[in-house]
Every structure is written in C-alpha cells, then in structure tokens.
Design a protein around this motif. Structure first.
Motif, PDB file in Angstrom:
ATOM      1  N   ASN A 194      57.974   5.766  13.325  1.00 14.19           N
ATOM      2  CA  ASN A 194      57.758   4.600  14.191  1.00 14.19           C
ATOM      3  C   ASN A 194      58.742   3.494  13.796  1.00 14.19           C
ATOM      4  N   PRO A 195      59.733   3.188  14.673  1.00 11.48           N
ATOM      5  CA  PRO A 195      60.018   3.816  15.970  1.00 11.48           C
ATOM      6  C   PRO A 195      60.621   5.211  15.785  1.00 11.48           C
ATOM      7  N   PRO A 196      60.675   5.990  16.869  1.00 15.76           N
ATOM      8  CA  PRO A 196      61.191   7.357  16.759  1.00 15.76           C
ATOM      9  C   PRO A 196      62.659   7.392  16.337  1.00 15.76           C
ATOM     10  N   ILE A 197      63.006   8.434  15.578  1.00 16.34           N
ATOM     11  CA  ILE A 197      64.415   8.673  15.260  1.00 16.34           C
ATOM     12  C   ILE A 197      65.130   9.116  16.535  1.00 16.34           C
ATOM     13  N   ASN A 198      66.347   8.663  16.699  1.00 17.60           N
ATOM     14  CA  ASN A 198      67.141   9.057  17.863  1.00 17.60           C
ATOM     15  C   ASN A 198      67.151  10.585  17.977  1.00 17.60           C
ATOM     16  N   PRO A 199      66.691  11.149  19.108  1.00 17.23           N
ATOM     17  CA  PRO A 199      66.628  12.614  19.240  1.00 17.23           C
ATOM     18  C   PRO A 199      67.982  13.298  19.125  1.00 17.23           C
ATOM     19  N   ASP A 200      69.067  12.592  19.434  1.00 17.10           N
ATOM     20  CA  ASP A 200      70.398  13.181  19.268  1.00 17.10           C
ATOM     21  C   ASP A 200      70.661  13.512  17.799  1.00 17.10           C
ATOM     22  N   ILE A 201      70.188  12.645  16.916  1.00 12.71           N
ATOM     23  CA  ILE A 201      70.367  12.868  15.482  1.00 12.71           C
ATOM     24  C   ILE A 201      69.596  14.102  15.038  1.00 12.71           C
ATOM     25  N   LEU A 202      68.348  14.207  15.488  1.00 14.92           N
ATOM     26  CA  LEU A 202      67.526  15.346  15.103  1.00 14.92           C
ATOM     27  C   LEU A 202      68.012  16.640  15.739  1.00 14.92           C
ATOM     28  N   ALA A 203      68.485  16.562  16.977  1.00 13.96           N
ATOM     29  CA  ALA A 203      69.012  17.754  17.639  1.00 13.96           C
ATOM     30  C   ALA A 203      70.210  18.312  16.879  1.00 13.96           C
ATOM     31  N   LYS A 204      71.077  17.419  16.421  1.00 12.80           N
ATOM     32  CA  LYS A 204      72.241  17.852  15.645  1.00 12.80           C
ATOM     33  C   LYS A 204      71.801  18.375  14.275  1.00 12.80           C
ATOM     34  N   SER A 205      70.840  17.717  13.654  1.00 15.36           N
ATOM     35  CA  SER A 205      70.398  18.103  12.310  1.00 15.36           C
ATOM     36  C   SER A 205      69.709  19.458  12.298  1.00 15.36           C
ATOM     37  N   PHE A 206      68.862  19.715  13.309  1.00 17.27           N
ATOM     38  CA  PHE A 206      68.101  20.959  13.356  1.00 17.27           C
ATOM     39  C   PHE A 206      68.762  22.037  14.217  1.00 17.27           C
ATOM     40  N   GLN A 207      69.895  21.671  14.819  1.00 11.45           N
ATOM     41  CA  GLN A 207      70.599  22.620  15.686  1.00 11.45           C
ATOM     42  C   GLN A 207      69.673  23.123  16.801  1.00 11.45           C
ATOM     43  N   LEU A 208      69.004  22.173  17.453  1.00 10.88           N
ATOM     44  CA  LEU A 208      68.082  22.471  18.547  1.00 10.88           C
ATOM     45  C   LEU A 208      68.489  21.679  19.783  1.00 10.88           C
ATOM     46  N   ASP A 209      68.020  22.137  20.927  1.00 14.55           N
ATOM     47  CA  ASP A 209      68.238  21.391  22.160  1.00 14.55           C
ATOM     48  C   ASP A 209      67.491  20.066  22.090  1.00 14.55           C
ATOM     49  N   LYS A 210      68.083  19.039  22.654  1.00 15.55           N
ATOM     50  CA  LYS A 210      67.492  17.705  22.633  1.00 15.55           C
ATOM     51  C   LYS A 210      66.100  17.700  23.261  1.00 15.55           C
ATOM     52  N   LYS A 211      65.889  18.519  24.294  1.00 13.06           N
ATOM     53  CA  LYS A 211      64.581  18.556  24.952  1.00 13.06           C
ATOM     54  C   LYS A 211      63.505  19.097  24.016  1.00 13.06           C
ATOM     55  N   VAL A 212      63.867  20.027  23.137  1.00  7.79           N
ATOM     56  CA  VAL A 212      62.912  20.551  22.155  1.00  7.79           C
ATOM     57  C   VAL A 212      62.513  19.438  21.184  1.00  7.79           C
ATOM     58  N   ILE A 213      63.492  18.662  20.762  1.00  8.53           N
ATOM     59  CA  ILE A 213      63.213  17.543  19.860  1.00  8.53           C
ATOM     60  C   ILE A 213      62.291  16.531  20.531  1.00  8.53           C
ATOM     61  N   GLN A 214      62.566  16.197  21.761  1.00 13.13           N
ATOM     62  CA  GLN A 214      61.739  15.232  22.480  1.00 13.13           C
ATOM     63  C   GLN A 214      60.319  15.749  22.665  1.00 13.13           C
ATOM     64  N   TYR A 215      60.186  17.059  22.888  1.00  8.87           N
ATOM     65  CA  TYR A 215      58.855  17.658  22.978  1.00  8.87           C
ATOM     66  C   TYR A 215      58.112  17.518  21.654  1.00  8.87           C
ATOM     67  N   LEU A 216      58.784  17.796  20.551  1.00  8.22           N
ATOM     68  CA  LEU A 216      58.142  17.690  19.229  1.00  8.22           C
ATOM     69  C   LEU A 216      57.793  16.234  18.918  1.00  8.22           C
ATOM     70  N   GLN A 217      58.661  15.314  19.263  1.00 16.92           N
ATOM     71  CA  GLN A 217      58.356  13.904  19.021  1.00 16.92           C
ATOM     72  C   GLN A 217      57.129  13.463  19.818  1.00 16.92           C
TER      73      GLN A 217
END
Length: 221
Positions: A194-217
């Motif tokens: 809180n606040p959420p980490i930028n999903p672009d950062i997590l998508a790059k870190s976990f090598q996942l699609d941004k939509k998957v990150i947003q779903y998990l968030q």
C-alpha cells in the motif's frame, strides 16, 4: 608499521563485534525490564523504557493465549498465535518469543521471513513439510517431513514455510530469537503493498504478463 597494522586489525575486529552485537536484541543489564508504553511510570534502562521493578508483577511474564487453537478457516488454512513482547511485556530485552501455529488439512504457513530472528519449530500434532531457501546466489532449498516431536530450525532472515501434508489438523510451537521477530509474508508484501508496486516492475521481475500481475494485486489488496 607493524604496530599500525595491528591497531587497524584490532579496530576492525571491534567494529565487527559491535555490528554483530547491534544486529540482535540487546542483552539485559538488569534482572527484569518489563516493557511499558507510558514513560511517566517508567525508568529508562538499557535504552528502553521499563516498568519500575518495584511495580513488576508475575502477570508481566504470563500469557495464556497459546493454549487456544487458532482459527484456520481462511484461504491459506493456517493461523499463527503470537507470544511476543506485545503479549508478554516481561520479554523486553530477553531476546526470545514464541508462536503457536495451527494448520487445517493441507493448510500452509505461507513463505515468509523473520528479519530479526532465527526460529526453531517442533510439531505437537500432525505431519508437516517444512523448508527454507538460502540467499543469493545459491538459493539452496532445504526441506524435511516432520512428524510429532520432530524439530526443525530456520536461520535468521531466510525465506521459510510449513505445509500440512496430512489428512488431519496439525499444531506446532516455535521459539524465536527475538522479543519482536517481525514477519514479512512474501505474497502479501509483494502483491498487497500500500500503495501498490507498479505492475510493470513486478511483471519484469517475475517474467509474467502484466495482466497476471494486476490479477494477483487485486487478490491481495
């Protein structure tokens, strides 16, 4: 020159000893130092506000909370009941605490870190798979199946977990080397910040699609 080198070595060892000492809970310089929030009724000892020793009572060192099963009716099927300085003020400066962990069948105490404590766990009922992972770059995974009475240790600051692999409820008790060990639950911290980490950062870190990150968030917010 030789004296100068010896002096520098001595200073280096002193600095290292000072760092190691400050990295853990301070050792007490008196018999008791019951933690208190109101400095008006306290004395300043050993860097902490402590209850006046003359006002200390047995209940400062007593807690009954670990005898009651925790509610495991949740998404992860586990519950941790703490006995830290928050519940037992007499633990102040003693560098120890305990937890009770209850597990539903196939419940998990999800991967987490205690930043200030090592942990030793013993199984009271059931069968658990327990494990931890070492730090970069090796990432070695150590795990063991634990039955009633078995003990497993988790080094300070390392990612670890327990998973109930049995068909029945399980219970464990763990001791930790800090009066307030802290806990960082990995999934909640990464996806529920809180606040959420930028999903672009997590998508790059976990090598996942941004939509998957947003779903998990969305799941952890």
């Amino acid at each position: 020159m030789k004296k100068g080198v010896s002096f520098l070595v001595a200073v280096a060892f002193m600095a290292l000893a000072s760092f190691l000492t400050s990295a853990f809970d301070p050792s007490p310089l008196q018999d008791v130092c019951v933690g208190i929030n109101d400095p008006k009724n306290a004395v300043f000892v050993n860097g902490k506000f402590c209850k006046d020793p003359n006002l200390t009572v047995a209940d400062d060192f007593f807690y009954q909370g670990l005898k009651n099963p925790g509610d495991t009716q949740n998404l992860v099927g586990s519950n941790v009941t703490f006995a830290t300085i928050e519940q037992v003020p007499g633990l102040n400066t003693l560098g120890i605490s305990m937890v009770r962990i209850d597990y539903a069948p196939y419940g998990v105490n999800t991967p987490h870190i205690h930043p200030r404590a090592a942990e030793i766990l013993t199984v009271l009922e059931g069968t658990l798979l327990a494990g931890f992972v070492t730090s970069n770059p090796e990432h070695r995974f150590f795990s063991k199946v634990l039955n009633k009475g078995d003990v497993f240790a988790f080094p300070v600051g390392l990612l670890h977990f327990q998973y109930n692999i049995g068909h029945t409820n399980a219970v464990a008790i763990a001791a930790l080397s800090s009066q307030f060990p802290g806990v960082i639950t990995i999934a909640n911290t990464i996806f529920g910040s809180n606040p959420p980490i930028n999903p672009d950062i997590l998508a790059k870190s976990f090598q996942l699609d941004k939509k998957v990150i947003q779903y998990l968030q969305a799941r952890f917010q």
